[in-house]
Design an enzyme around this catalytic site. Structure first.
Site, PDB file in Angstrom:
ATOM      1  N   HIS A  67      -1.760   3.308  -1.903  1.00 49.22           N
ATOM      2  CA  HIS A  67      -0.664   2.471  -2.419  1.00 49.22           C
ATOM      3  C   HIS A  67      -1.017   1.008  -2.206  1.00 49.22           C
ATOM      4  O   HIS A  67      -1.294   0.590  -1.085  1.00 49.22           O
ATOM      5  CB  HIS A  67       0.648   2.785  -1.672  1.00 49.22           C
ATOM      6  CG  HIS A  67       1.278   4.078  -2.091  1.00 49.22           C
ATOM      7  ND1 HIS A  67       2.610   4.326  -1.934  1.00 49.22           N
ATOM      8  CD2 HIS A  67       0.757   5.182  -2.676  1.00 49.22           C
ATOM      9  CE1 HIS A  67       2.899   5.538  -2.406  1.00 49.22           C
ATOM     10  NE2 HIS A  67       1.792   6.074  -2.852  1.00 49.22           N
ATOM     11  N   TYR A 127      11.864   0.418  -0.257  1.00 45.88           N
ATOM     12  CA  TYR A 127      12.722   0.114   0.899  1.00 45.88           C
ATOM     13  C   TYR A 127      13.969  -0.552   0.327  1.00 45.88           C
ATOM     14  O   TYR A 127      13.892  -1.646  -0.226  1.00 45.88           O
ATOM     15  CB  TYR A 127      12.033  -0.850   1.858  1.00 45.88           C
ATOM     16  CG  TYR A 127      10.902  -0.249   2.664  1.00 45.88           C
ATOM     17  CD1 TYR A 127       9.658  -0.004   2.095  1.00 45.88           C
ATOM     18  CD2 TYR A 127      11.087   0.083   4.000  1.00 45.88           C
ATOM     19  CE1 TYR A 127       8.626   0.545   2.832  1.00 45.88           C
ATOM     20  CE2 TYR A 127      10.049   0.636   4.756  1.00 45.88           C
ATOM     21  CZ  TYR A 127       8.831   0.858   4.159  1.00 45.88           C
ATOM     22  OH  TYR A 127       7.803   1.405   4.897  1.00 45.88           O
ATOM     23  N   PRO A 164      10.811   3.511  12.767  1.00 38.75           N
ATOM     24  CA  PRO A 164       9.860   3.865  11.698  1.00 38.75           C
ATOM     25  C   PRO A 164       9.831   2.910  10.508  1.00 38.75           C
ATOM     26  O   PRO A 164       8.987   3.027   9.635  1.00 38.75           O
ATOM     27  CB  PRO A 164      10.317   5.256  11.268  1.00 38.75           C
ATOM     28  CG  PRO A 164      11.746   5.324  11.657  1.00 38.75           C
ATOM     29  CD  PRO A 164      11.911   4.471  12.867  1.00 38.75           C
ATOM     30  N   TYR A 171       2.076  -5.188   7.369  1.00 43.09           N
ATOM     31  CA  TYR A 171       2.254  -3.804   6.897  1.00 43.09           C
ATOM     32  C   TYR A 171       0.895  -3.095   6.764  1.00 43.09           C
ATOM     33  O   TYR A 171       0.725  -1.971   7.215  1.00 43.09           O
ATOM     34  CB  TYR A 171       2.988  -3.793   5.557  1.00 43.09           C
ATOM     35  CG  TYR A 171       3.614  -2.451   5.217  1.00 43.09           C
ATOM     36  CD1 TYR A 171       2.835  -1.397   4.746  1.00 43.09           C
ATOM     37  CD2 TYR A 171       4.974  -2.233   5.386  1.00 43.09           C
ATOM     38  CE1 TYR A 171       3.398  -0.160   4.453  1.00 43.09           C
ATOM     39  CE2 TYR A 171       5.550  -1.007   5.080  1.00 43.09           C
ATOM     40  CZ  TYR A 171       4.748   0.026   4.613  1.00 43.09           C
ATOM     41  OH  TYR A 171       5.318   1.257   4.322  1.00 43.09           O
TER      42      TYR A 171
HETATM   43  C1  PHB Z   1       7.245   8.369   5.573  1.00 44.14           C
HETATM   44  O1  PHB Z   1       6.681   8.607   4.485  1.00 44.14           O
HETATM   45  O2  PHB Z   1       7.616   9.281   6.363  1.00 44.14           O
HETATM   46  C2  PHB Z   1       7.518   6.939   5.963  1.00 44.14           C
HETATM   47  C3  PHB Z   1       7.009   5.905   5.183  1.00 44.14           C
HETATM   48  C4  PHB Z   1       7.258   4.584   5.533  1.00 44.14           C
HETATM   49  C5  PHB Z   1       8.020   4.313   6.663  1.00 44.14           C
HETATM   50  C6  PHB Z   1       8.533   5.362   7.449  1.00 44.14           C
HETATM   51  C7  PHB Z   1       8.277   6.674   7.103  1.00 44.14           C
HETATM   52  O3  PHB Z   1       8.292   3.015   6.998  1.00 44.14           O
END
Ligand code: PHB
Ligand code: APR
Length: 390
Positions: free
Chosen positions: A72, A201, A292, A384
């Site tokens: 990505h 997001y 997360p 990131y």
């Molecule tokens: C996921 O795909 O589980 C995932 C992706 C991005 C994040 C958290 C979890 O910030």
């Protein structure tokens, strides 16, 4: 038995450390209290930083990742009903790879077993002894019920947020820093095609939502919820309605499907300092936990063990103590940067019940700045995709 490094825990930190030490010719044993099947089936994170992918490729465990991982080159921040792409490739020249954590563990376990690695699953009653001496020991009971007594030079505490290694530090040594968030994430796995070619997001007045993926036919999604929310109380229709409401945007349709896994994840930020005491070295969630939102958990574990493996190699191959003595401070510098990024992403995108109207407008202004300023977008993109590992 005797070995050089006893590793407690077969998650990303423990297994990757075992792999890196093997490549450096350092002997070790991995002691894990869950079964191999459980380890390989536990659904966890899914984003690999550029540096983590490079490390797996450089050390011979990236073949399936290269075949099946989804590269990505950006993410979308969605707010006010509109999407804004953060172009990692244009801003940093790097990308991330979406590849489930449990698949990384399968690859590492397969590699370790093929190399004759000593992985002990389903052990019990792991106890550390003498971590402050030159001759630490580990005691446990193996899967067959046999008592194991292991003399080693070093112990790597890779036993995660709920492990025992941190407690083996003397009273008063570990200083702990904690922030608990007033919300959790309701996570689902659904049989559906992707709704977007990159992660979304979404900041919404109803709460945060994240649209991620696993494979072309399995999608991973989350929405902000009460940390005590009983996941089983929600109907599939209610789950989809919530995700649809929070991700609605012109020209976007969220593809639905059968939800075959669900669960609520609590959110907290945690750091233990120092990450080492005597012959005990902590790595991964055993030393730090991040919310997360920044997708940092697995990648921080990889960064810790890349540093630790290098320091242990310097010890054994060159007789240098310096890198081991510098491990904690060096690891913590990266940990705190990742803690800030994870806290910032969480604060910028989530709904806070106690927020005033000013807070809400300020949050939207921060998002607007990030998507309209190249400098601000570059800062997010750099954090990131991550910085190079040791
Ligand atoms: C996921 O795909 O589980 C995932 C992706 C991005 C994040 C958290 C979890 O910030
Ligand atoms: N004895 C042996 N093994 C233990 C013990 C113990 N007393 N306590 C915990 N373990 C094992 C757990 O069963 C788990 O398999 O240690 C392992 C720790 O793995 P993780 O919790 O995955 O931690 P880590 O390897 O640091 O990886 C961090 O994994 O949990 C995700 O979100 C987290 O992405 C992050 C990454």
């Amino acid at each position: 038995m005797r070995t050089q490094v006893a590793i407690i825990g077969a998650g990303p930190a423990g297994l990757l450390l075992s792999h890196l030490l093997h490549r450096a010719g350092i002997a070790g044993v991995v002691l894990e209290n869950r079964s191999r099947a459980t380890i390989e089936a536990t659904i966890r994170a899914g984003v690999l930083e550029h540096g983590t992918v490079a490390l797996l490729n450089a050390t011979g465990v990236g073949a399936r990742l290269a075949r099946e991982g989804l590269v990505h080159e950006g993410i979308e921040l969605r707010f006010g009903g509109a999407g804004h792409r953060i172009d990692f490739a244009a801003l940093t020249g790097k990308a991330i790879t979406v590849y489930p954590q449990h698949e990384v563990l399968k690859d590492l376990i397969a590699a370790r077993l093929a190399d004759g690695g000593d992985l002990r699953f389903s052990v019990a009653d792991v106890r550390l002894e003498g971590v402050g001496t030159e001759h630490p020991r580990v005691h446990c009971t193996d899967a067959a019920g046999t008592a194991l007594h292991i003399d080693c030079d070093f112990i790597a505490g890779c036993d995660g947020a709920h492990g025992i290694c941190r407690q083996a530090m003397p009273e008063g040594v570990p200083r702990e820093y904690l922030r608990i968030y007033p919300f959790g994430w309701f996570g689902i796995l659904a049989e559906a095609p992707p709704s977007s070619h990159e992660l979304i997001y979404a900041r919404h007045d109803r709460g945060f939502a994240l649209i991620s993926t696993r494979t072309p036919t399995v999608q991973r999604m989350y929405f902000q919820c009460d940390p005590a929310e009983p996941a089983e109380r929600w109907s599939e229709r209610q789950i989809w309605d919530e995700l649809q409401a929070r991700t609605a945007a012109t020209g976007f349709s969220l593809h639905e499907g059968r939800i075959f896994q669900r669960g609520v994840i609590a959110m907290r930020s945690f750091v233990c300092e120092p990450m080492a005491h005597g012959r005990l070295f902590l790595a991964g969630d055993a030393a730090h936990v991040v919310p997360p939102t920044g997708a940092k958990g697995l990648n921080l574990a990889a960064a810790d063990v890349a540093l630790l493996a290098r320091a242990l190699d310097a010890h054994y191959r060159e007789g240098k103590r310096g890198p081991l003595e510098a491990y904690s401070a060096a690891a913590l510098a990266r940990v705190w940067r990742a803690q800030h990024f994870s806290w910032w992403m969480t604060s910028m995108l989530h709904r806070f019940d106690e927020a005033t109207e000013f807070d809400r407008r300020r949050q939207l202004a921060e998002l607007d700045l990030v998507v309209s300023s190249r400098a601000a977008a570059t800062s997010l993109a750099e954090m990131y995709v991550g910085s190079p590992l040791a």
